[in-house]
Write a protein that holds these residues in place. Sequence first.
Motif, short mmCIF file in Angstrom:
data_model
loop_
_atom_site.label_atom_id
_atom_site.label_comp_id
_atom_site.label_asym_id
_atom_site.label_seq_id
_atom_site.Cartn_x
_atom_site.Cartn_y
_atom_site.Cartn_z
N PHE A 166 -3.01 1.08 0.04
CA PHE A 166 -3.28 0.56 1.38
C PHE A 166 -3.85 1.73 2.19
O PHE A 166 -3.67 2.89 1.81
CB PHE A 166 -2.01 -0.04 2.02
N PRO A 167 -4.57 1.46 3.27
CA PRO A 167 -5.28 2.53 3.98
C PRO A 167 -4.40 3.35 4.92
O PRO A 167 -4.88 3.82 5.94
CB PRO A 167 -6.36 1.77 4.75
N GLY A 168 -3.16 3.58 4.55
CA GLY A 168 -2.26 4.30 5.44
C GLY A 168 -1.86 5.67 4.93
O GLY A 168 -2.46 6.21 3.99
N GLU A 169 -0.84 6.21 5.57
CA GLU A 169 -0.30 7.53 5.24
C GLU A 169 1.12 7.37 4.72
O GLU A 169 1.54 6.25 4.40
CB GLU A 169 -0.32 8.40 6.50
N LEU A 170 1.88 8.47 4.65
CA LEU A 170 3.27 8.39 4.20
C LEU A 170 4.09 7.52 5.16
O LEU A 170 4.79 6.62 4.73
CB LEU A 170 3.89 9.79 4.10
N ARG A 171 4.00 7.80 6.45
CA ARG A 171 4.75 7.01 7.44
C ARG A 171 4.02 5.69 7.69
O ARG A 171 2.82 5.68 7.96
CB ARG A 171 4.89 7.78 8.73
N LEU A 172 4.78 4.61 7.62
CA LEU A 172 4.18 3.29 7.79
C LEU A 172 4.04 2.93 9.27
O LEU A 172 4.96 3.14 10.06
CB LEU A 172 5.06 2.23 7.12
N THR A 173 2.91 2.36 9.60
CA THR A 173 2.68 1.81 10.93
C THR A 173 3.06 0.32 10.88
O THR A 173 3.24 -0.27 9.81
CB THR A 173 1.22 1.93 11.35
N PHE A 174 3.13 -0.28 12.05
CA PHE A 174 3.38 -1.73 12.13
C PHE A 174 2.31 -2.48 11.34
O PHE A 174 2.61 -3.43 10.61
CB PHE A 174 3.42 -2.19 13.59
N GLU A 175 1.05 -2.04 11.47
CA GLU A 175 -0.04 -2.70 10.78
C GLU A 175 0.10 -2.57 9.26
O GLU A 175 -0.20 -3.50 8.52
CB GLU A 175 -1.40 -2.15 11.23
N ASP A 176 0.55 -1.40 8.78
CA ASP A 176 0.78 -1.22 7.33
C ASP A 176 1.81 -2.22 6.83
O ASP A 176 1.65 -2.83 5.76
CB ASP A 176 1.28 0.19 7.02
#
Length: 190
Positions: A166-176
Amino acid sequence: MKTIIYIHGLSSSGASGIAKNIQLLLPEFKVVAPDLPIDPNEALSLLLKICKELQPDLVIGTSMGGMFAQRLRGYKKILVNPAFHVSEFMRKNLGVQPFLNPRENKETEYKITESLCDAYLQLEEKQFEGIDHLEQELTWALFGENDKLVNCKEEFCKYYNHALTFPGELRLTFEDIKDSVVPLGKAMLK
């Protein structure tokens, strides 16, 4: 009511925003998110006990929680940016560390010692034992494309078949959570 167990990462707690957002996005489920003891053997024992009692429909673990989720045999699970080598990170951060989220016992910090790192290492050395075809089918992982801190995708793929990015990082955002974790969870629960 169906149950999801959420397992938090290092320095966090069951009161993390991730657990709250999973509950918000999946109101038809009961999300159980315990505070893990800092000792890895106590943490794993607690999780095994909770799983035995609740028989969760899905387990979701992030970072260190992904490592612990991977050890829960016989349950559908999603490992999000699983950290299979927590001991290595901890050895670089010896001493007192703050908890990033409130904990039920009101503790605000914990101490990383060499013996704690050794205990994690012992657990890590056995973490992939007992993986069979059923476990491979029950276990999925999500890896953030921009995760610069923990990236165990190659190691995961040595043992399991279901890895997504997924296009995220280690810490998840609400969108992730909304765009990646929840849709995968819903698909697995059909």
